[in-house]
Write a protein that holds these residues in place. Structure first.
Motif, short mmCIF file in Angstrom:
data_model
loop_
_atom_site.label_atom_id
_atom_site.label_comp_id
_atom_site.label_asym_id
_atom_site.label_seq_id
_atom_site.Cartn_x
_atom_site.Cartn_y
_atom_site.Cartn_z
N ILE A 140 0.87 -1.17 0.00
CA ILE A 140 0.00 0.00 0.00
C ILE A 140 0.91 1.22 0.00
N PRO A 141 0.82 2.11 -1.00
CA PRO A 141 1.68 3.30 -1.01
C PRO A 141 1.54 4.09 0.28
N GLY A 142 2.67 4.35 0.93
CA GLY A 142 2.67 5.10 2.17
C GLY A 142 2.61 4.24 3.41
N ASP A 143 2.21 2.98 3.28
CA ASP A 143 2.15 2.08 4.44
C ASP A 143 3.53 1.47 4.64
N VAL A 144 4.44 2.28 5.14
CA VAL A 144 5.85 1.88 5.19
C VAL A 144 6.09 0.71 6.13
N ASN A 145 5.39 0.69 7.26
CA ASN A 145 5.62 -0.40 8.22
C ASN A 145 4.74 -1.61 7.98
N GLY A 146 3.88 -1.57 6.97
CA GLY A 146 3.11 -2.75 6.55
C GLY A 146 2.02 -3.18 7.49
N GLY A 190 -1.08 -2.02 7.39
CA GLY A 190 -2.37 -1.81 6.75
C GLY A 190 -2.93 -0.41 6.92
N LYS A 191 -2.19 0.48 7.59
CA LYS A 191 -2.63 1.86 7.81
C LYS A 191 -1.54 2.83 7.35
N VAL A 192 -1.95 4.03 6.97
CA VAL A 192 -1.01 5.09 6.61
C VAL A 192 -1.19 6.21 7.62
N ASN A 193 -0.19 6.39 8.48
CA ASN A 193 -0.31 7.37 9.55
C ASN A 193 1.06 7.92 9.94
N ALA A 194 1.10 8.61 11.09
CA ALA A 194 2.33 9.26 11.52
C ALA A 194 3.47 8.29 11.76
N VAL A 195 3.16 7.06 12.10
CA VAL A 195 4.21 6.05 12.29
C VAL A 195 4.98 5.86 10.99
N ASP A 196 4.25 5.81 9.88
CA ASP A 196 4.90 5.68 8.56
C ASP A 196 5.68 6.94 8.23
N GLY A 197 5.15 8.11 8.63
CA GLY A 197 5.85 9.37 8.39
C GLY A 197 7.19 9.40 9.10
N ASN A 198 7.23 8.94 10.34
CA ASN A 198 8.49 8.91 11.08
C ASN A 198 9.48 7.92 10.47
N LEU A 199 8.96 6.78 10.00
CA LEU A 199 9.83 5.76 9.43
C LEU A 199 10.44 6.24 8.11
N ILE A 200 9.65 6.92 7.28
CA ILE A 200 10.19 7.39 6.00
C ILE A 200 11.25 8.46 6.22
N LYS A 201 11.10 9.26 7.28
CA LYS A 201 12.12 10.26 7.59
C LYS A 201 13.44 9.58 7.93
N LYS A 202 13.38 8.49 8.69
CA LYS A 202 14.59 7.75 9.03
C LYS A 202 15.24 7.16 7.78
N ILE A 203 14.40 6.70 6.85
CA ILE A 203 14.93 6.14 5.60
C ILE A 203 15.62 7.23 4.78
N LEU A 241 3.98 11.82 1.46
CA LEU A 241 3.38 11.03 2.52
C LEU A 241 2.72 11.93 3.56
N LYS A 242 3.38 13.04 3.86
CA LYS A 242 2.80 13.99 4.82
C LYS A 242 1.43 14.48 4.32
N LEU A 259 -0.52 12.92 2.27
CA LEU A 259 -1.43 11.78 2.29
C LEU A 259 -2.00 11.58 3.69
N ILE A 260 -1.16 11.72 4.69
CA ILE A 260 -1.59 11.55 6.08
C ILE A 260 -2.58 12.65 6.48
N LEU A 261 -2.29 13.89 6.04
CA LEU A 261 -3.14 15.03 6.38
C LEU A 261 -4.39 15.11 5.52
N GLY A 262 -4.43 14.28 4.46
CA GLY A 262 -5.60 14.29 3.57
C GLY A 262 -5.59 15.48 2.63
N ALA A 263 -4.41 16.07 2.42
CA ALA A 263 -4.31 17.26 1.56
C ALA A 263 -4.26 16.86 0.09
#
Length: 228
Positions: free
Chosen positions: A169-175, A177-190, A221-222, A224-228
């Protein structure tokens, strides 16, 4: 969705050779069956299907399945078609507390089941996405046999998978099933290079599809999370 394969080879004669994760095995024996496990990961759930092929006739099949209990939580184990009531077969109740799990199947009389197909379907919750969930499939040496054949010795060496296929799922970095701030933090680390992504994490992070994970993907991703 991520797919890997687990293979155990069962020989209902004097010698039985087994392997896992689709490792090729050569044998001159005539009656060779295969016990294959294929699992998929999608939206935070892992589904493992164990299937029997080239079945020469088995009365009792006892397999064991080990897995990473930190990364996975077992939800259900469902009997398949091979040892179903329609084939006068059954699966014993699985003790979820055991790891490895014991998967015990039998023909309910003194005959052999020769059907091929699914023997069991297992569902897990994915607590932590990994490239390797520690699956190891073996067959019980002392309790797998065909009527008239006696005890079947089993050897199941372990092998790493050579083919890894998945969709994400695009944006679901940690797999999960949800796209949220957890994925945002993980992509920053990447992006910062403080963590090395798995192939699935890399694919989920590359939101613009240019083959790279950078600040552009982080901003997408940001939004996507904010719905913008």
């Amino acid at each position: 969705m991520k797919t890997k394969r687990i293979t155990a080879l069962v020989l209902c004669m004097a010698v039985l050779f087994c392997t896992v994760f689709s490792l090729a095995v050569s044998s001159s024996a005539a009656s060779l069956a295969t016990l294959n496990g294929v699992y998929t990961v999608e939206e935070g759930k892992l589904t493992l299907t164990v299937s029997l092929g080239s079945n020469p006739g088995i009365n009792t099949l006892v397999a064991r399945l080990g897995y990473d209990s930190d990364a996975l939580t077992l939800l259900s184990v469902t009997n398949g078609t091979v040892f179903s009531e329609a084939n006068n077969g059954s699966m014993f109740e699985v003790n979820f507390a055991n790891n490895p799990l014991v998967l015990y199947f039998e023909e309910n009389s003194i005959g052999n089941i020769t059907a091929n197909g699914v023997v069991a379907t297992l569902e897990f919750t994915v607590n932590e996405q990994k490239e390797d969930y520690g699956f190891k499939l073996t067959v019980d040496n002392d309790n797998t046999f065909g009527c008239g054949e006696g005890i079947v010795p089993v050897d199941v060496p372990f092998a790493e998978p050579t083919v890894k296929e998945f969709t994400v799922i695009p944006g679901d970095v940690n797999g999960d099933g949800k796209v949220n701030a957890v994925d945002g933090n993980l992509i920053k680390k990447i992006v910062l290079g403080s963590t090395t992504p798995t192939p699935a994490e890399q694919a989920a992070s590359d939101l613009n599809g240019d083959g790279k994970v950078n600040a552009v993907d982080s901003n997408l991703l940001k939004k996507l999370i904010l719905g913008a």
